[in-house]
Design a protein around this motif. Structure first.
Motif, PDB file in Angstrom:
ATOM      1  N   LEU A 116      -1.374 -11.972  -2.947  1.00 38.00           N
ATOM      2  CA  LEU A 116      -2.509 -11.323  -3.612  1.00 38.00           C
ATOM      3  C   LEU A 116      -2.206 -10.969  -5.069  1.00 38.00           C
ATOM      4  N   GLY A 117      -0.929 -10.798  -5.387  1.00 41.40           N
ATOM      5  CA  GLY A 117      -0.571 -10.410  -6.743  1.00 41.40           C
ATOM      6  C   GLY A 117      -0.870  -8.957  -7.050  1.00 41.40           C
ATOM      7  N   PHE A 118      -1.009  -8.131  -6.012  1.00 41.73           N
ATOM      8  CA  PHE A 118      -1.355  -6.728  -6.177  1.00 41.73           C
ATOM      9  C   PHE A 118      -0.139  -5.840  -5.930  1.00 41.73           C
ATOM     10  N   GLU A 119      -0.115  -4.698  -6.621  1.00 39.38           N
ATOM     11  CA  GLU A 119       0.894  -3.681  -6.358  1.00 39.38           C
ATOM     12  C   GLU A 119       0.416  -2.715  -5.279  1.00 39.38           C
ATOM     13  N   ARG A 120      -0.909  -2.562  -5.179  1.00 42.78           N
ATOM     14  CA  ARG A 120      -1.501  -1.616  -4.239  1.00 42.78           C
ATOM     15  C   ARG A 120      -2.584  -2.292  -3.415  1.00 42.78           C
ATOM     16  N   LEU A 121      -2.676  -1.902  -2.148  1.00 45.85           N
ATOM     17  CA  LEU A 121      -3.773  -2.387  -1.325  1.00 45.85           C
ATOM     18  C   LEU A 121      -5.114  -1.924  -1.894  1.00 45.85           C
ATOM     19  N   GLN A 122      -5.128  -0.804  -2.549  1.00 46.48           N
ATOM     20  CA  GLN A 122      -6.345  -0.278  -3.163  1.00 46.48           C
ATOM     21  C   GLN A 122      -7.021  -1.324  -4.056  1.00 46.48           C
ATOM     22  N   GLN A 123      -6.231  -2.179  -4.693  1.00 47.43           N
ATOM     23  CA  GLN A 123      -6.795  -3.184  -5.583  1.00 47.43           C
ATOM     24  C   GLN A 123      -7.674  -4.178  -4.828  1.00 47.43           C
ATOM     25  N   ALA A 124      -7.310  -4.485  -3.584  1.00 40.87           N
ATOM     26  CA  ALA A 124      -8.134  -5.396  -2.781  1.00 40.87           C
ATOM     27  C   ALA A 124      -9.451  -4.729  -2.385  1.00 40.87           C
ATOM     28  N   TYR A 125      -9.412  -3.441  -2.103  1.00 41.14           N
ATOM     29  CA  TYR A 125     -10.648  -2.709  -1.787  1.00 41.14           C
ATOM     30  C   TYR A 125     -11.561  -2.668  -3.010  1.00 41.14           C
ATOM     31  N   PHE A 126     -10.985  -2.331  -4.155  1.00 41.20           N
ATOM     32  CA  PHE A 126     -11.789  -2.219  -5.372  1.00 41.20           C
ATOM     33  C   PHE A 126     -12.276  -3.581  -5.866  1.00 41.20           C
ATOM     34  N   ALA A 127     -11.571  -4.664  -5.504  1.00 34.43           N
ATOM     35  CA  ALA A 127     -12.026  -5.993  -5.892  1.00 34.43           C
ATOM     36  C   ALA A 127     -13.366  -6.318  -5.255  1.00 34.43           C
ATOM     37  N   PHE A 129     -15.364  -3.563  -3.509  1.00 38.45           N
ATOM     38  CA  PHE A 129     -16.183  -2.352  -3.624  1.00 38.45           C
ATOM     39  C   PHE A 129     -15.587  -1.478  -4.735  1.00 38.45           C
ATOM     40  N   PRO A 130     -15.994  -1.647  -5.976  1.00 39.98           N
ATOM     41  CA  PRO A 130     -15.398  -0.887  -7.090  1.00 39.98           C
ATOM     42  C   PRO A 130     -15.469   0.620  -6.921  1.00 39.98           C
ATOM     43  N   ASP A 131     -16.437   1.088  -6.159  1.00 35.28           N
ATOM     44  CA  ASP A 131     -16.582   2.536  -5.945  1.00 35.28           C
ATOM     45  C   ASP A 131     -16.323   2.899  -4.493  1.00 35.28           C
ATOM     46  N   TYR A 132     -15.419   2.171  -3.826  1.00 32.24           N
ATOM     47  CA  TYR A 132     -15.161   2.420  -2.407  1.00 32.24           C
ATOM     48  C   TYR A 132     -14.829   3.896  -2.179  1.00 32.24           C
ATOM     49  N   PRO A 133     -15.594   4.587  -1.313  1.00 31.46           N
ATOM     50  CA  PRO A 133     -15.483   6.044  -1.251  1.00 31.46           C
ATOM     51  C   PRO A 133     -14.506   6.597  -0.213  1.00 31.46           C
ATOM     52  N   ARG A 134     -13.950   5.742   0.640  1.00 34.08           N
ATOM     53  CA  ARG A 134     -13.149   6.257   1.748  1.00 34.08           C
ATOM     54  C   ARG A 134     -11.661   5.953   1.553  1.00 34.08           C
ATOM     55  N   GLY A 135     -10.873   6.316   2.555  1.00 35.94           N
ATOM     56  CA  GLY A 135      -9.443   6.083   2.470  1.00 35.94           C
ATOM     57  C   GLY A 135      -9.104   4.602   2.466  1.00 35.94           C
ATOM     58  N   ILE A 136      -8.002   4.256   1.805  1.00 38.59           N
ATOM     59  CA  ILE A 136      -7.517   2.874   1.749  1.00 38.59           C
ATOM     60  C   ILE A 136      -6.610   2.669   2.954  1.00 38.59           C
ATOM     61  N   THR A 146     -10.897 -14.584  -3.043  1.00 43.31           N
ATOM     62  CA  THR A 146     -11.517 -13.560  -3.902  1.00 43.31           C
ATOM     63  C   THR A 146     -10.629 -12.335  -4.070  1.00 43.31           C
ATOM     64  N   LYS A 147      -9.594 -12.214  -3.213  1.00 45.73           N
ATOM     65  CA  LYS A 147      -8.680 -11.072  -3.196  1.00 45.73           C
ATOM     66  C   LYS A 147      -9.381  -9.764  -2.843  1.00 45.73           C
ATOM     67  N   GLY A 148     -10.550  -9.874  -2.211  1.00 46.85           N
ATOM     68  CA  GLY A 148     -11.295  -8.697  -1.805  1.00 46.85           C
ATOM     69  C   GLY A 148     -11.139  -8.401  -0.320  1.00 46.85           C
ATOM     70  N   VAL A 149     -11.147  -7.125   0.042  1.00 47.21           N
ATOM     71  CA  VAL A 149     -11.050  -6.735   1.442  1.00 47.21           C
ATOM     72  C   VAL A 149     -12.268  -7.239   2.206  1.00 47.21           C
ATOM     73  N   VAL A 150     -12.050  -7.688   3.431  1.00 52.30           N
ATOM     74  CA  VAL A 150     -13.132  -8.123   4.308  1.00 52.30           C
ATOM     75  C   VAL A 150     -13.486  -7.005   5.273  1.00 52.30           C
ATOM     76  N   THR A 151     -12.494  -6.513   5.996  1.00 56.41           N
ATOM     77  CA  THR A 151     -12.710  -5.426   6.956  1.00 56.41           C
ATOM     78  C   THR A 151     -11.420  -4.657   7.168  1.00 56.41           C
ATOM     79  N   ASN A 152     -11.571  -3.384   7.506  1.00 53.46           N
ATOM     80  CA  ASN A 152     -10.428  -2.546   7.896  1.00 53.46           C
ATOM     81  C   ASN A 152     -10.700  -1.886   9.243  1.00 53.46           C
ATOM     82  N   ASP A 153     -11.619  -2.450  10.006  1.00 56.06           N
ATOM     83  CA  ASP A 153     -12.018  -1.898  11.303  1.00 56.06           C
ATOM     84  C   ASP A 153     -10.968  -2.276  12.347  1.00 56.06           C
ATOM     85  N   PHE A 154      -9.965  -1.418  12.543  1.00 57.12           N
ATOM     86  CA  PHE A 154      -8.773  -1.806  13.304  1.00 57.12           C
ATOM     87  C   PHE A 154      -9.038  -2.215  14.749  1.00 57.12           C
ATOM     88  N   PRO A 155      -9.929  -1.555  15.520  1.00 64.02           N
ATOM     89  CA  PRO A 155     -10.145  -2.048  16.879  1.00 64.02           C
ATOM     90  C   PRO A 155     -10.885  -3.384  16.902  1.00 64.02           C
TER      91      PRO A 155
END
Length: 331
Positions: A116-127, A129-136, A146-155
């Motif tokens: 991904l070329g990222f230092e933080r997972l947060q960068q994938a969330y912001f890629a 959702f630039p204003d992602y309001p919840r925890g990373i 696209t280097k963007g998060v698809v889902t974090n729905d663990f179950p």
């Protein structure tokens, strides 16, 4: 913050409440459709970043970002291993500690995820959702192009790894969701989640003595139920490993090193419960499970990140973990 970087929402006099609102997007095989689980996020829900978007199953397209320290992420790592998806879905492994912003890729050379070329997972969330309001949070499925998060729905992630990626499973992959046991398994998993997986946090992040003691009693009622259930069966649902076993194992692996002392779940140790201890070792020694457990990372995470519980940041040396490799006698 909890270990997955979500707010604990603990108020004085109240019990711990986990924020279960995740990005509801799905990665589905051709011909699949959304199932009832997605009713949690009706169209226009204020709790969802957007309406549910369907992404295609495509080998090599997605990267699973999952820290070994986190029990919820540990599930996804195990399921990926059991199903033989290592060459189909790549994996990124953040380090065991994080700050309030995000998990970081400090285990990688230069502190940068090599894909991904990222230092933080947060960068994938912001890629995405630039204003992602919840925890990373981890685990997270990231779209590599696209280097963007698809889902974090663990179950949902582990559910879909089984049902939607079947064409890419190894030939002898286990049936983690057997049709004839599905209804009972759902009930067992729900109790495990509310009373054990989340139950240890209800103890550790209790906002009052009363909330702690109520959570403690609930946890040990469930642990005693599991001890009895596993006395006369090898796995939770019988003679074969299912998703239910994966979900319980990640909590049991952390019980004596962390939850017994750090979260005050100290009626007794896992090693003092014959059926549960034998069962945990049986799974640990099964290919796909034990190699995902890094006790040093697990301890470093909980004792360093949870400064409200352990303000000194001192990491305990014990317990001795050699016995995880001892004979379990359950085969």
């Amino acid at each position: 913050m909890t270990e997955d970087n979500t707010p604990t929402y603990v108020s004085k006099g109240q019990e711990f409440a986990r924020d279960m609102n995740y990005i509801p997007d799905r990665i589905l095989a051709s011909g699949s459709s959304l199932d009832p689980l997605d009713d949690r996020f009706p169209s226009g829900s204020k709790d969802s970043p957007r309406d549910v978007q369907v992404w295609p199953v495509e080998p090599g397209r997605y990267r699973l970002v999952a820290a070994k320290a986190c029990p919820w992420a540990n599930r996804a790592i195990i399921v990926r291993n059991l199903l033989g998806l290592e060459d189909v879905i790549s994996i990124g492994l953040p380090g065991p500690t994080h700050d309030k912003r995000s998990w970081t890729f400090d285990l990688d050379p230069g502190g940068v995820d090599p894909v991904l070329g990222f230092e933080r997972l947060q960068q994938a969330y912001f890629a995405r959702f630039p204003d992602y309001p919840r925890g990373i949070t981890v685990p997270a499925m990231v779209d590599v192009p696209t280097k963007g998060v698809v889902t974090n729905d663990f179950p949902q992630i582990t559910h879909d790894l089984f049902f939607e990626w079947r064409d890419h499973h190894r030939p002898d992959a286990p049936d983690l969701w057997p049709d004839d046991l599905r209804e009972e398994m759902e009930s067992v998993m729900q109790r495990i989640f509310t009373e054990v997986n989340n139950g240890v946090y209800r103890c550790g992040f209790a906002g009052s003595q009363e909330a702690y003691e109520a959570g403690y009693d609930r946890l040990w009622t469930a642990m005693d139920w599991l001890e009895e259930r596993l006395t006369d069966r090898r796995y939770l649902m019988g003679d074969a490993i299912t998703e239910a076993d994966v979900r319980l194992f990640t909590t049991l692996a952390r019980f004596d090193p962390v939850y017994h002392g750090h979260f005050k779940c100290n009626r007794n140790k896992l090693t003092e419960m014959p059926a549960l201890w034998g069962y945990a070792r049986d799974l640990f020694q099964t290919p796909g499970f034990g190699e995902t457990i890094d006790f040093d990372q697990i301890k470093a995470h909980y004792y360093v990140v949870h400064t409200d519980v352990n303000p000194s940041g001192i990491i305990p040396k014990g317990p001795s973990l050699e016995e995880w490799h001892s004979a379990h006698g359950r085969s």
